[in-house]
Design a protein around this motif. Structure first.
Motif, PDB file in Angstrom:
ATOM      1  N   GLU A 152      -6.320   6.881 -14.993  1.00  0.00           N
ATOM      2  CA  GLU A 152      -5.010   7.520 -15.086  1.00  0.00           C
ATOM      3  C   GLU A 152      -4.322   7.305 -16.434  1.00  0.00           C
ATOM      4  OE1 GLU A 152      -4.290   3.718 -12.594  1.00  0.00           O
ATOM      5  OE2 GLU A 152      -5.870   5.216 -12.901  1.00  0.00           O
ATOM      6  N   VAL A 153      -4.831   6.414 -17.266  1.00  0.00           N
ATOM      7  CA  VAL A 153      -4.171   6.141 -18.553  1.00  0.00           C
ATOM      8  C   VAL A 153      -4.886   6.803 -19.726  1.00  0.00           C
ATOM      9  CG1 VAL A 153      -3.293   3.951 -17.670  1.00  0.00           C
ATOM     10  CG2 VAL A 153      -5.417   3.966 -19.008  1.00  0.00           C
ATOM     11  N   ILE A 154      -6.010   7.457 -19.490  1.00  0.00           N
ATOM     12  CA  ILE A 154      -6.719   8.102 -20.597  1.00  0.00           C
ATOM     13  C   ILE A 154      -6.321   9.580 -20.665  1.00  0.00           C
ATOM     14  CG2 ILE A 154      -8.650   6.478 -20.443  1.00  0.00           C
ATOM     15  CD1 ILE A 154     -10.272   8.625 -19.020  1.00  0.00           C
ATOM     16  N   PRO A 155      -6.466  10.228 -21.830  1.00  0.00           N
ATOM     17  CA  PRO A 155      -6.060  11.642 -21.978  1.00  0.00           C
ATOM     18  C   PRO A 155      -6.844  12.579 -21.070  1.00  0.00           C
ATOM     19  CG  PRO A 155      -6.434  10.606 -24.116  1.00  0.00           C
ATOM     20  CD  PRO A 155      -6.945   9.643 -23.092  1.00  0.00           C
ATOM     21  N   GLY A 157      -8.470  15.285 -21.705  1.00  0.00           N
ATOM     22  CA  GLY A 157      -9.793  15.651 -22.199  1.00  0.00           C
ATOM     23  C   GLY A 157     -10.848  14.634 -21.818  1.00  0.00           C
ATOM     24  N   LEU A 158     -10.491  13.354 -21.881  1.00  0.00           N
ATOM     25  CA  LEU A 158     -11.428  12.298 -21.483  1.00  0.00           C
ATOM     26  C   LEU A 158     -11.608  12.263 -19.967  1.00  0.00           C
ATOM     27  CD1 LEU A 158     -10.485   9.371 -23.901  1.00  0.00           C
ATOM     28  CD2 LEU A 158     -12.652  10.615 -23.804  1.00  0.00           C
ATOM     29  N   GLN A 159     -10.526  12.527 -19.224  1.00  0.00           N
ATOM     30  CA  GLN A 159     -10.654  12.573 -17.762  1.00  0.00           C
ATOM     31  C   GLN A 159     -11.643  13.657 -17.343  1.00  0.00           C
ATOM     32  OE1 GLN A 159      -6.902  12.836 -15.708  1.00  0.00           O
ATOM     33  NE2 GLN A 159      -5.971  11.209 -16.912  1.00  0.00           N
ATOM     34  N   LYS A 160     -11.581  14.804 -17.997  1.00  0.00           N
ATOM     35  CA  LYS A 160     -12.524  15.889 -17.692  1.00  0.00           C
ATOM     36  C   LYS A 160     -13.956  15.467 -18.025  1.00  0.00           C
ATOM     37  CE  LYS A 160      -9.914  19.629 -16.594  1.00  0.00           C
ATOM     38  NZ  LYS A 160     -10.193  20.652 -15.562  1.00  0.00           N
ATOM     39  N   ARG A 161     -14.098  14.707 -19.094  1.00  0.00           N
ATOM     40  CA  ARG A 161     -15.424  14.237 -19.475  1.00  0.00           C
ATOM     41  C   ARG A 161     -15.957  13.220 -18.458  1.00  0.00           C
ATOM     42  NH1 ARG A 161     -16.157  11.626 -25.300  1.00  0.00           N
ATOM     43  NH2 ARG A 161     -14.433  13.082 -25.733  1.00  0.00           N
ATOM     44  N   VAL A 162     -15.060  12.403 -17.906  1.00  0.00           N
ATOM     45  CA  VAL A 162     -15.453  11.449 -16.866  1.00  0.00           C
ATOM     46  C   VAL A 162     -15.924  12.203 -15.628  1.00  0.00           C
ATOM     47  CG1 VAL A 162     -14.632   9.626 -15.313  1.00  0.00           C
ATOM     48  CG2 VAL A 162     -13.949   9.614 -17.714  1.00  0.00           C
ATOM     49  N   GLU A 163     -15.218  13.285 -15.280  1.00  0.00           N
ATOM     50  CA  GLU A 163     -15.663  14.105 -14.139  1.00  0.00           C
ATOM     51  C   GLU A 163     -17.057  14.675 -14.376  1.00  0.00           C
ATOM     52  OE1 GLU A 163     -12.757  15.947 -11.021  1.00  0.00           O
ATOM     53  OE2 GLU A 163     -12.891  17.174 -12.806  1.00  0.00           O
ATOM     54  N   LEU A 164     -17.292  15.138 -15.598  1.00  0.00           N
ATOM     55  CA  LEU A 164     -18.612  15.652 -15.944  1.00  0.00           C
ATOM     56  C   LEU A 164     -19.661  14.549 -15.814  1.00  0.00           C
ATOM     57  CD1 LEU A 164     -20.537  17.785 -17.094  1.00  0.00           C
ATOM     58  CD2 LEU A 164     -19.749  17.147 -19.392  1.00  0.00           C
ATOM     59  N   ALA A 165     -19.327  13.348 -16.299  1.00  0.00           N
ATOM     60  CA  ALA A 165     -20.259  12.219 -16.209  1.00  0.00           C
ATOM     61  C   ALA A 165     -20.570  11.872 -14.761  1.00  0.00           C
ATOM     62  CB  ALA A 165     -19.668  11.008 -16.930  1.00  0.00           C
ATOM     63  N   ARG A 166     -19.551  11.873 -13.909  1.00  0.00           N
ATOM     64  CA  ARG A 166     -19.760  11.558 -12.493  1.00  0.00           C
ATOM     65  C   ARG A 166     -20.705  12.568 -11.843  1.00  0.00           C
ATOM     66  NH1 ARG A 166     -14.499  11.269  -8.840  1.00  0.00           N
ATOM     67  NH2 ARG A 166     -14.553  13.498  -9.280  1.00  0.00           N
ATOM     68  N   ALA A 167     -20.531  13.842 -12.176  1.00  0.00           N
ATOM     69  CA  ALA A 167     -21.417  14.874 -11.629  1.00  0.00           C
ATOM     70  C   ALA A 167     -22.846  14.683 -12.127  1.00  0.00           C
ATOM     71  CB  ALA A 167     -20.898  16.259 -11.998  1.00  0.00           C
ATOM     72  N   LEU A 168     -23.010  14.343 -13.398  1.00  0.00           N
ATOM     73  CA  LEU A 168     -24.346  14.172 -13.969  1.00  0.00           C
ATOM     74  C   LEU A 168     -25.068  12.978 -13.373  1.00  0.00           C
ATOM     75  CD1 LEU A 168     -23.668  14.956 -17.736  1.00  0.00           C
ATOM     76  CD2 LEU A 168     -24.752  16.442 -16.037  1.00  0.00           C
ATOM     77  N   CYS A 169     -24.312  11.970 -12.932  1.00  0.00           N
ATOM     78  CA  CYS A 169     -24.928  10.781 -12.343  1.00  0.00           C
ATOM     79  C   CYS A 169     -25.581  11.071 -10.988  1.00  0.00           C
ATOM     80  CB  CYS A 169     -23.897   9.662 -12.199  1.00  0.00           C
ATOM     81  SG  CYS A 169     -23.714   8.711 -13.713  1.00  0.00           S
ATOM     82  N   ALA A 170     -25.267  12.214 -10.401  1.00  0.00           N
ATOM     83  CA  ALA A 170     -25.925  12.618  -9.158  1.00  0.00           C
ATOM     84  C   ALA A 170     -27.308  13.218  -9.422  1.00  0.00           C
ATOM     85  CB  ALA A 170     -25.055  13.619  -8.405  1.00  0.00           C
ATOM     86  N   GLU A 171     -27.715  13.252 -10.701  1.00  0.00           N
ATOM     87  CA  GLU A 171     -29.019  13.783 -11.104  1.00  0.00           C
ATOM     88  C   GLU A 171     -29.253  15.200 -10.576  1.00  0.00           C
ATOM     89  OE1 GLU A 171     -32.371  11.121 -10.714  1.00  0.00           O
ATOM     90  OE2 GLU A 171     -31.048   9.364 -10.691  1.00  0.00           O
ATOM     91  N   PRO A 172     -28.313  16.113 -10.836  1.00  0.00           N
ATOM     92  CA  PRO A 172     -28.476  17.477 -10.324  1.00  0.00           C
ATOM     93  C   PRO A 172     -29.498  18.267 -11.137  1.00  0.00           C
ATOM     94  CG  PRO A 172     -26.561  17.372 -11.742  1.00  0.00           C
ATOM     95  CD  PRO A 172     -27.085  15.965 -11.645  1.00  0.00           C
ATOM     96  N   ARG A 173     -30.021  19.293 -10.514  1.00  0.00           N
ATOM     97  CA  ARG A 173     -30.809  20.285 -11.247  1.00  0.00           C
ATOM     98  C   ARG A 173     -29.953  21.494 -11.556  1.00  0.00           C
ATOM     99  NH1 ARG A 173     -33.624  18.201  -7.281  1.00  0.00           N
ATOM    100  NH2 ARG A 173     -33.534  19.982  -5.862  1.00  0.00           N
ATOM    101  N   MET A 174     -28.859  21.652 -10.790  1.00  0.00           N
ATOM    102  CA  MET A 174     -27.865  22.677 -11.098  1.00  0.00           C
ATOM    103  C   MET A 174     -26.495  22.034 -11.169  1.00  0.00           C
ATOM    104  SD  MET A 174     -26.775  26.303  -9.516  1.00  0.00           S
ATOM    105  CE  MET A 174     -27.512  27.026 -10.965  1.00  0.00           C
ATOM    106  N   LEU A 175     -25.759  22.341 -12.229  1.00  0.00           N
ATOM    107  CA  LEU A 175     -24.423  21.807 -12.441  1.00  0.00           C
ATOM    108  C   LEU A 175     -23.422  22.949 -12.370  1.00  0.00           C
ATOM    109  CD1 LEU A 175     -22.626  19.368 -13.296  1.00  0.00           C
ATOM    110  CD2 LEU A 175     -23.076  20.045 -15.668  1.00  0.00           C
ATOM    111  N   ILE A 176     -22.384  22.782 -11.538  1.00  0.00           N
ATOM    112  CA  ILE A 176     -21.336  23.793 -11.399  1.00  0.00           C
ATOM    113  C   ILE A 176     -20.034  23.215 -11.945  1.00  0.00           C
ATOM    114  CG2 ILE A 176     -20.010  25.213  -9.791  1.00  0.00           C
ATOM    115  CD1 ILE A 176     -22.407  25.263  -7.946  1.00  0.00           C
ATOM    116  N   LEU A 177     -19.450  23.909 -12.921  1.00  0.00           N
ATOM    117  CA  LEU A 177     -18.237  23.446 -13.586  1.00  0.00           C
ATOM    118  C   LEU A 177     -17.114  24.434 -13.318  1.00  0.00           C
ATOM    119  CD1 LEU A 177     -19.871  22.550 -17.036  1.00  0.00           C
ATOM    120  CD2 LEU A 177     -19.440  21.006 -15.117  1.00  0.00           C
ATOM    121  N   ASP A 178     -16.049  23.961 -12.672  1.00  0.00           N
ATOM    122  CA  ASP A 178     -14.908  24.815 -12.334  1.00  0.00           C
ATOM    123  C   ASP A 178     -13.792  24.577 -13.354  1.00  0.00           C
ATOM    124  OD1 ASP A 178     -12.958  26.372 -11.187  1.00  0.00           O
ATOM    125  OD2 ASP A 178     -13.182  25.547  -9.167  1.00  0.00           O
TER     126      ASP A 178
END
Length: 259
Positions: A152-155, A157-178
């Protein structure tokens, strides 16, 4: 032409008297970045919610890697190899960046009282493996400097990047970005584009992206599907589809309004 990894066939979805999706058919091919665009309320997020199991389609079907997934629960679809981010930031406040990213590994975690009892020789090995994967994603998205900060204290842009990182950690073969660029300034958008492209190349992903910034769509998407009022009005190479007269009309109201 690459093989289709995700296929929507005549997908329809109703909400009471609202026909949110009207027989939408489309496919995302292996290894491509596929854009899903349209004015607000056109049905983009509804289609993604159908793919990810939040709203199963009432007509039609959805296939992933040749297997039907329509009607499956979201966690089941995630375990099949599809991960997503959300339009509004959906991180766990009060937790660090590292802890939020580690949550992306939950589909691989199998709580076991016996494993906890013999933690040093059993559960510890599994935990180390999960953390190793998380550290790889942190390095890929350059989040080392904020890994121990509360989200909650980071900008934004970084929060969105953290969301992307969390999704990538699920080892997907397809990534959906809303709408991964929503609320970002130009510099943050450029960083996010770079990291999406890096992740797609490094991990061999197919990507489905909803985005309102049309400069981003035309610069990184191989093909796009354009929706308006639940209908498909154009599909094809990004620049070609975005210049379609029906698309221009949907966005700016036709020739008279544009003038």
């Amino acid at each position: 032409m690459s093989e289709a990894v995700l296929r929507c066939e005549n997908v329809s979805r109703f909400f009471g008297g609202i026909h949110a999706l009207k027989g939408i058919s489309a496919e995302v091919r292996q290894g491509e970045i596929f854009g899903l665009v349209g004015p607000n309320g056109s049905g983009k997020t509804t289609l993604v919610n159908c793919v990810t199991g939040f709203y199963p389609p009432q007509k039609g079907r959805i296939l992933f890697e040749g297997r039907q997934i329509s009607g499956q629960r979201p966690h089941r679809i995630a375990s099949n190899g599809i991960a997503r981010t959300f339009q509004n930031v959906a991180l766990f406040k009060g937790m660090t960046v590292l802890e939020n990213i580690l949550m992306g590994r939950h589909i691989f975690m199998n709580p076991n009282p016996l494993a906890a009892l013999f933690y040093p020789v059993w559960a510890a090995k599994e935990e180390v493996a999960h953390r190793r994967k998380v550290e790889q994603i942190i390095d890929l998205l350059q989040l080392e400097s904020v890994r121990d900060e509360h989200v909650e204290v980071i900008p934004l842009g970084l929060q969105k990047r953290v969301e992307l990182a969390r999704a990538l950690c699920a080892e997907p073969r397809m990534l959906i970005l809303d709408e991964p660029m929503a609320g970002m300034n130009q510099e943050e958008k450029e960083y996010m584009v770079r990291f999406i492209l890096d992740a797609q190349e490094e991990l061999g992903l197919s990507v489905l992206i909803i985005e309102h910034h049309l400069d981003v769509v035309t610069s990184i998407c191989d093909r796009v599907l354009v929706l308006n009022d639940g209908n498909k009005i154009a599909e094809g190479p990004a620049r070609e589809a975005m210049s379609d007269p029906e698309v221009v009309k949907a966005y700016i109201g036709g020739q008279a309004h544009a003038a």
